[in-house]
Design a protein around this motif. Structure first.
Motif, PDB file in Angstrom:
ATOM      1  N   ARG A  19      49.820  27.064  43.461  1.00  0.00           N
ATOM      2  CA  ARG A  19      49.249  26.407  44.644  1.00  0.00           C
ATOM      3  C   ARG A  19      48.601  27.429  45.582  1.00  0.00           C
ATOM      4  O   ARG A  19      47.505  27.212  46.087  1.00  0.00           O
ATOM      5  N   THR A  20      49.282  28.535  45.800  1.00  0.00           N
ATOM      6  CA  THR A  20      48.753  29.574  46.677  1.00  0.00           C
ATOM      7  C   THR A  20      47.447  30.132  46.133  1.00  0.00           C
ATOM      8  O   THR A  20      46.455  30.256  46.857  1.00  0.00           O
ATOM      9  N   ALA A  22      45.420  28.772  43.941  1.00  0.00           N
ATOM     10  CA  ALA A  22      44.386  27.726  43.924  1.00  0.00           C
ATOM     11  C   ALA A  22      43.715  27.624  45.285  1.00  0.00           C
ATOM     12  O   ALA A  22      42.488  27.501  45.374  1.00  0.00           O
ATOM     13  N   GLY A  23      44.498  27.692  46.347  1.00  0.00           N
ATOM     14  CA  GLY A  23      43.927  27.660  47.688  1.00  0.00           C
ATOM     15  C   GLY A  23      43.054  28.873  47.958  1.00  0.00           C
ATOM     16  O   GLY A  23      41.960  28.757  48.510  1.00  0.00           O
ATOM     17  N   GLU A  24      43.522  30.028  47.551  1.00  0.00           N
ATOM     18  CA  GLU A  24      42.771  31.264  47.774  1.00  0.00           C
ATOM     19  C   GLU A  24      41.450  31.269  47.008  1.00  0.00           C
ATOM     20  O   GLU A  24      40.425  31.708  47.523  1.00  0.00           O
ATOM     21  N   ALA A  26      39.923  28.546  45.767  1.00  0.00           N
ATOM     22  CA  ALA A  26      39.259  27.246  45.888  1.00  0.00           C
ATOM     23  C   ALA A  26      39.073  26.597  44.514  1.00  0.00           C
ATOM     24  O   ALA A  26      38.008  26.093  44.177  1.00  0.00           O
ATOM     25  N   TYR A  29      44.179  22.574  41.491  1.00  0.00           N
ATOM     26  CA  TYR A  29      45.516  22.876  40.985  1.00  0.00           C
ATOM     27  C   TYR A  29      46.104  21.627  40.343  1.00  0.00           C
ATOM     28  O   TYR A  29      46.014  20.532  40.896  1.00  0.00           O
TER      29      TYR A  29
END
Length: 181
Positions: A19-20, A22-24, A26, A29
């Protein structure tokens, strides 16, 4: 990194790292267990393999799983990067026990609206029993795949301790991370 598998045994922190990251990056996930278990009584999605195949064919994704047998090779063939949380039992067991205890006591809903139950703790497929009994076999399986020519040219990022993964994420955030990305 555009197609990433975050692998390891239950309790290693795959979902959190995926999750982390994927956010970083973009990237979308996908939580493998949420795709697999879609209904009460731990019902399995009948279209699971085709749904995962569709995602695997897309240009970018992050999965938090070694992969269920019916999709494992497919995911490994499509991935460009594997992040392996190769932590010892002494690290994963307290994590998986705390998580399962919290889910049981708080009656938290998980995949498909299911809950971990006290009775479930005595089943061989309970996450705690699974993490304990499958630790060595999972490690061997992942290790074999990371060097298997069928899955070349995968980039493999292997962490032996949570601090290593945390440091890598922090360095990536500053644009200094391991030359991957």
């Amino acid at each position: 990194m555009r197609r990433v598998l975050v692998v390891g045994i239950s309790g290693a922190g795959k979902s959190t790292l995926a999750r982390t990251l994927a956010g970083e990056l973009a990237l979308p996930y996908y939580e493998m267990d949420a795709l697999h278990f879609t209904g009460p009584g731990w019902a399995v999605d009948q279209d699971f393999a085709s749904r995962v195949a569709g995602i695997a064919a897309s240009p970018a994704w992050i999965f938090d799983s070694f992969g269920y047998p019916e999709v494992r090779d497919l995911l490994w063939e499509h991935a460009d990067t594997v992040i392996w949380l190769d932590y010892p039992r002494r690290v994963v067991m307290p994590r998986v026990l705390r998580r399962s205890l919290r889910r049981t006591v708080r009656r938290e809903r998980v995949f498909g609206g299911n809950r971990e139950t006290l009775a479930g703790w005595f089943r061989r497929d309970h996450p705690a029993w699974w993490a304990w009994s499958q630790h060595g076999a999972r490690r061997t399986d992942i290790g074999g795949r990371t060097t298997d020519p069928r899955f070349a040219p995968l980039r493999v990022v292997r962490f032996g301790a949570p601090g290593e993964a945390d440091r890598w994420l922090r360095e990536r955030g500053r644009g200094e991370g391991a030359g991957l990305g």
